[in-house]
Design a protein around this motif. Sequence first.
Motif, PDB file in Angstrom:
ATOM      1  N   ILE A  20      44.609 -15.732  50.454  1.00  0.00           N
ATOM      2  CA  ILE A  20      45.416 -14.536  50.209  1.00  0.00           C
ATOM      3  C   ILE A  20      45.233 -14.039  48.782  1.00  0.00           C
ATOM      4  CG2 ILE A  20      47.818 -13.790  49.916  1.00  0.00           C
ATOM      5  CD1 ILE A  20      48.404 -15.680  52.392  1.00  0.00           C
ATOM      6  N   THR A  21      45.215 -14.967  47.832  1.00  0.00           N
ATOM      7  CA  THR A  21      45.036 -14.599  46.430  1.00  0.00           C
ATOM      8  C   THR A  21      43.682 -13.943  46.205  1.00  0.00           C
ATOM      9  OG1 THR A  21      46.494 -16.395  45.708  1.00  0.00           O
ATOM     10  CG2 THR A  21      44.986 -15.474  44.069  1.00  0.00           C
ATOM     11  N   LEU A  22      42.624 -14.511  46.801  1.00  0.00           N
ATOM     12  CA  LEU A  22      41.292 -13.919  46.682  1.00  0.00           C
ATOM     13  C   LEU A  22      41.262 -12.518  47.280  1.00  0.00           C
ATOM     14  CD1 LEU A  22      39.035 -16.986  47.590  1.00  0.00           C
ATOM     15  CD2 LEU A  22      39.148 -15.844  45.361  1.00  0.00           C
ATOM     16  N   LEU A  23      41.858 -12.370  48.462  1.00  0.00           N
ATOM     17  CA  LEU A  23      41.843 -11.069  49.124  1.00  0.00           C
ATOM     18  C   LEU A  23      42.659 -10.050  48.341  1.00  0.00           C
ATOM     19  CD1 LEU A  23      40.694  -9.673  51.589  1.00  0.00           C
ATOM     20  CD2 LEU A  23      42.732 -10.363  52.875  1.00  0.00           C
ATOM     21  N   LYS A  24      43.767 -10.486  47.766  1.00  0.00           N
ATOM     22  CA  LYS A  24      44.552  -9.592  46.907  1.00  0.00           C
ATOM     23  C   LYS A  24      43.710  -9.061  45.749  1.00  0.00           C
ATOM     24  CE  LYS A  24      49.394 -11.071  47.155  1.00  0.00           C
ATOM     25  NZ  LYS A  24      50.506 -11.569  46.323  1.00  0.00           N
ATOM     26  N   GLU A  25      42.980  -9.964  45.107  1.00  0.00           N
ATOM     27  CA  GLU A  25      42.154  -9.558  43.974  1.00  0.00           C
ATOM     28  C   GLU A  25      41.062  -8.600  44.408  1.00  0.00           C
ATOM     29  OE1 GLU A  25      40.944 -12.625  41.155  1.00  0.00           O
ATOM     30  OE2 GLU A  25      42.381 -13.983  42.070  1.00  0.00           O
ATOM     31  N   ILE A  26      40.457  -8.864  45.560  1.00  0.00           N
ATOM     32  CA  ILE A  26      39.416  -7.969  46.085  1.00  0.00           C
ATOM     33  C   ILE A  26      39.985  -6.571  46.304  1.00  0.00           C
ATOM     34  CG2 ILE A  26      38.066  -7.469  48.165  1.00  0.00           C
ATOM     35  CD1 ILE A  26      37.580 -10.547  48.363  1.00  0.00           C
ATOM     36  N   ILE A  27      41.135  -6.511  46.970  1.00  0.00           N
ATOM     37  CA  ILE A  27      41.744  -5.215  47.264  1.00  0.00           C
ATOM     38  C   ILE A  27      42.159  -4.504  45.984  1.00  0.00           C
ATOM     39  CG2 ILE A  27      43.761  -4.120  48.323  1.00  0.00           C
ATOM     40  CD1 ILE A  27      43.570  -6.308  50.525  1.00  0.00           C
ATOM     41  N   SER A  28      42.775  -5.231  45.070  1.00  0.00           N
ATOM     42  CA  SER A  28      43.240  -4.621  43.822  1.00  0.00           C
ATOM     43  C   SER A  28      42.082  -4.051  43.002  1.00  0.00           C
ATOM     44  CB  SER A  28      44.009  -5.648  42.984  1.00  0.00           C
ATOM     45  OG  SER A  28      45.187  -6.055  43.628  1.00  0.00           O
ATOM     46  N   LEU A  29      40.964  -4.758  42.985  1.00  0.00           N
ATOM     47  CA  LEU A  29      39.823  -4.313  42.191  1.00  0.00           C
ATOM     48  C   LEU A  29      39.040  -3.198  42.880  1.00  0.00           C
ATOM     49  CD1 LEU A  29      38.517  -7.754  40.894  1.00  0.00           C
ATOM     50  CD2 LEU A  29      39.439  -5.907  39.489  1.00  0.00           C
ATOM     51  N   GLN A  30      38.762  -3.368  44.181  1.00  0.00           N
ATOM     52  CA  GLN A  30      37.902  -2.413  44.874  1.00  0.00           C
ATOM     53  C   GLN A  30      38.667  -1.173  45.347  1.00  0.00           C
ATOM     54  OE1 GLN A  30      34.499  -2.982  45.185  1.00  0.00           O
ATOM     55  NE2 GLN A  30      34.322  -0.885  45.903  1.00  0.00           N
ATOM     56  N   PHE A  31      39.908  -1.363  45.777  1.00  0.00           N
ATOM     57  CA  PHE A  31      40.680  -0.260  46.341  1.00  0.00           C
ATOM     58  C   PHE A  31      41.886   0.113  45.486  1.00  0.00           C
ATOM     59  CE2 PHE A  31      38.619  -2.541  49.827  1.00  0.00           C
ATOM     60  CZ  PHE A  31      38.002  -1.511  50.533  1.00  0.00           C
ATOM     61  N   GLY A  32      42.028  -0.520  44.344  1.00  0.00           N
ATOM     62  CA  GLY A  32      43.189  -0.292  43.502  1.00  0.00           C
ATOM     63  C   GLY A  32      43.050   0.921  42.615  1.00  0.00           C
ATOM     64  N   ILE A  33      43.999   1.064  41.744  1.00  0.00           N
ATOM     65  CA  ILE A  33      44.076   2.230  40.865  1.00  0.00           C
ATOM     66  C   ILE A  33      44.183   1.721  39.439  1.00  0.00           C
ATOM     67  CG2 ILE A  33      45.393   4.312  40.329  1.00  0.00           C
ATOM     68  CD1 ILE A  33      46.490   4.100  43.224  1.00  0.00           C
ATOM     69  N   GLY A  34      43.090   1.823  38.690  1.00  0.00           N
ATOM     70  CA  GLY A  34      43.084   1.294  37.339  1.00  0.00           C
ATOM     71  C   GLY A  34      41.818   1.646  36.596  1.00  0.00           C
ATOM     72  N   ASN A  35      41.052   0.625  36.231  1.00  0.00           N
ATOM     73  CA  ASN A  35      39.877   0.841  35.382  1.00  0.00           C
ATOM     74  C   ASN A  35      38.572   0.950  36.162  1.00  0.00           C
ATOM     75  OD1 ASN A  35      41.362   0.766  32.941  1.00  0.00           O
ATOM     76  ND2 ASN A  35      41.438  -1.465  33.054  1.00  0.00           N
ATOM     77  N   GLN A  36      38.648   1.269  37.439  1.00  0.00           N
ATOM     78  CA  GLN A  36      37.431   1.409  38.234  1.00  0.00           C
ATOM     79  C   GLN A  36      36.541   2.516  37.662  1.00  0.00           C
ATOM     80  OE1 GLN A  36      40.492   1.093  39.410  1.00  0.00           O
ATOM     81  NE2 GLN A  36      40.485  -0.592  40.860  1.00  0.00           N
ATOM     82  N   PRO A  37      35.215   2.358  37.787  1.00  0.00           N
ATOM     83  CA  PRO A  37      34.292   3.307  37.140  1.00  0.00           C
ATOM     84  C   PRO A  37      34.310   4.709  37.722  1.00  0.00           C
ATOM     85  CG  PRO A  37      33.090   1.740  38.515  1.00  0.00           C
ATOM     86  CD  PRO A  37      34.501   1.249  38.440  1.00  0.00           C
ATOM     87  N   TRP A  38      34.977   4.903  38.873  1.00  0.00           N
ATOM     88  CA  TRP A  38      35.014   6.247  39.462  1.00  0.00           C
ATOM     89  C   TRP A  38      36.230   7.055  39.027  1.00  0.00           C
ATOM     90  CZ3 TRP A  38      33.842   1.898  42.492  1.00  0.00           C
ATOM     91  CH2 TRP A  38      34.933   1.183  42.977  1.00  0.00           C
ATOM     92  N   PHE A  39      37.090   6.468  38.207  1.00  0.00           N
ATOM     93  CA  PHE A  39      38.278   7.186  37.762  1.00  0.00           C
ATOM     94  C   PHE A  39      38.145   7.641  36.305  1.00  0.00           C
ATOM     95  CE2 PHE A  39      40.701   4.445  40.976  1.00  0.00           C
ATOM     96  CZ  PHE A  39      40.705   5.451  41.929  1.00  0.00           C
ATOM     97  N   ILE A  40      38.809   8.757  36.001  1.00  0.00           N
ATOM     98  CA  ILE A  40      38.951   9.208  34.616  1.00  0.00           C
ATOM     99  C   ILE A  40      40.014   8.333  33.965  1.00  0.00           C
ATOM    100  CG2 ILE A  40      39.566  11.129  33.102  1.00  0.00           C
ATOM    101  CD1 ILE A  40      38.798  13.030  35.384  1.00  0.00           C
ATOM    102  N   HIS A  41      39.712   7.812  32.809  1.00  0.00           N
ATOM    103  CA  HIS A  41      40.637   6.899  32.149  1.00  0.00           C
ATOM    104  C   HIS A  41      41.395   7.597  31.017  1.00  0.00           C
ATOM    105  CE1 HIS A  41      38.765   3.923  34.583  1.00  0.00           C
ATOM    106  NE2 HIS A  41      37.586   4.059  33.996  1.00  0.00           N
ATOM    107  N   SER A  42      42.408   6.926  30.544  1.00  0.00           N
ATOM    108  CA  SER A  42      43.198   7.367  29.387  1.00  0.00           C
ATOM    109  C   SER A  42      44.059   8.595  29.663  1.00  0.00           C
ATOM    110  CB  SER A  42      42.277   7.660  28.184  1.00  0.00           C
ATOM    111  OG  SER A  42      41.508   6.536  27.865  1.00  0.00           O
TER     112      SER A  42
END
Length: 273
Positions: free
Chosen positions: A185-207
């Motif tokens: 569950i912890t691994l899957l949470k991290e996968i979802i948070s990183l790949q489908f989450g909202i944060g520092n992903q390279p496809w988002f405008i930051h700051s």
Amino acid sequence: MKRYRVLHMSFDTRATILNTQIEENWEEDTASLWKENKKTITQGLFHEYGGINFEAKLAYFKEFGPMPFSIIAYHNNFFKNIRDSYVIGSFYPALTAACSLGERILNQLILSLREDFKATPQYKDVYSKKSFDNWDKVIATLESWNVLLAEVVTLFFELKDLRNFSIHFNPETDRLDKELALKAITLLKEIISLQFGIGNQPWFIHSIPGVIYVKKEAEEWPFVKKVIIPNCVLVGYLHKLEHDGSWFKVVDDHEYDDREVTDDEFKELLASR
């Protein structure tokens, strides 16, 4: 002049609230509010999961932790099912479901995106199949297409190893089902948070505090186009959101110049409102 703003997302932070310690030095009003929130959440969970063995269910809910903060995609409903299994103490079903959901996400990414990669050498290996059980091949393919983030690739390989240990017969699983379930569950949470989450992903405008926009150059990236953008609204820098009682609606009746701006210029326009 416009950008895609993320609007549709999924999150559940009730476990975070329950796990937060109310400190003695908190203001009385603040402490009272937190106590009331905890009581309300606990009552809601009692009705959701039932009163039999409720103290254990409450402990497992807190142990499971918050749901990953993510856009609406391939995983949200099934991940909630995994939590439900864990909370009622069905650890092996939660374990196998977490592993299966990881495989399902990989399959759905391949099947959804492969037509965008016809010109790649990997396409010939994936174009005709309806499903895939070779994690190594699927992960490597998605990595070569720059769909999966580097950290997500590593996490998927860890989940693959855990899947093989758990799904294939291994006597140790009998006594480790809870521990293995929480690890999966912890691994899957991290996968979802990183790949489908909202944060520092390279496809988002930051700051840009408090809101998330898609980079202009990323709008045509297959993963962004087919997974991220369906959860977005196209808005100009003068738009605003109004709550309609259940969610937010966009109000944006302004006339904008018919010209393109860079992401940095868009940020400046937002800041100048």
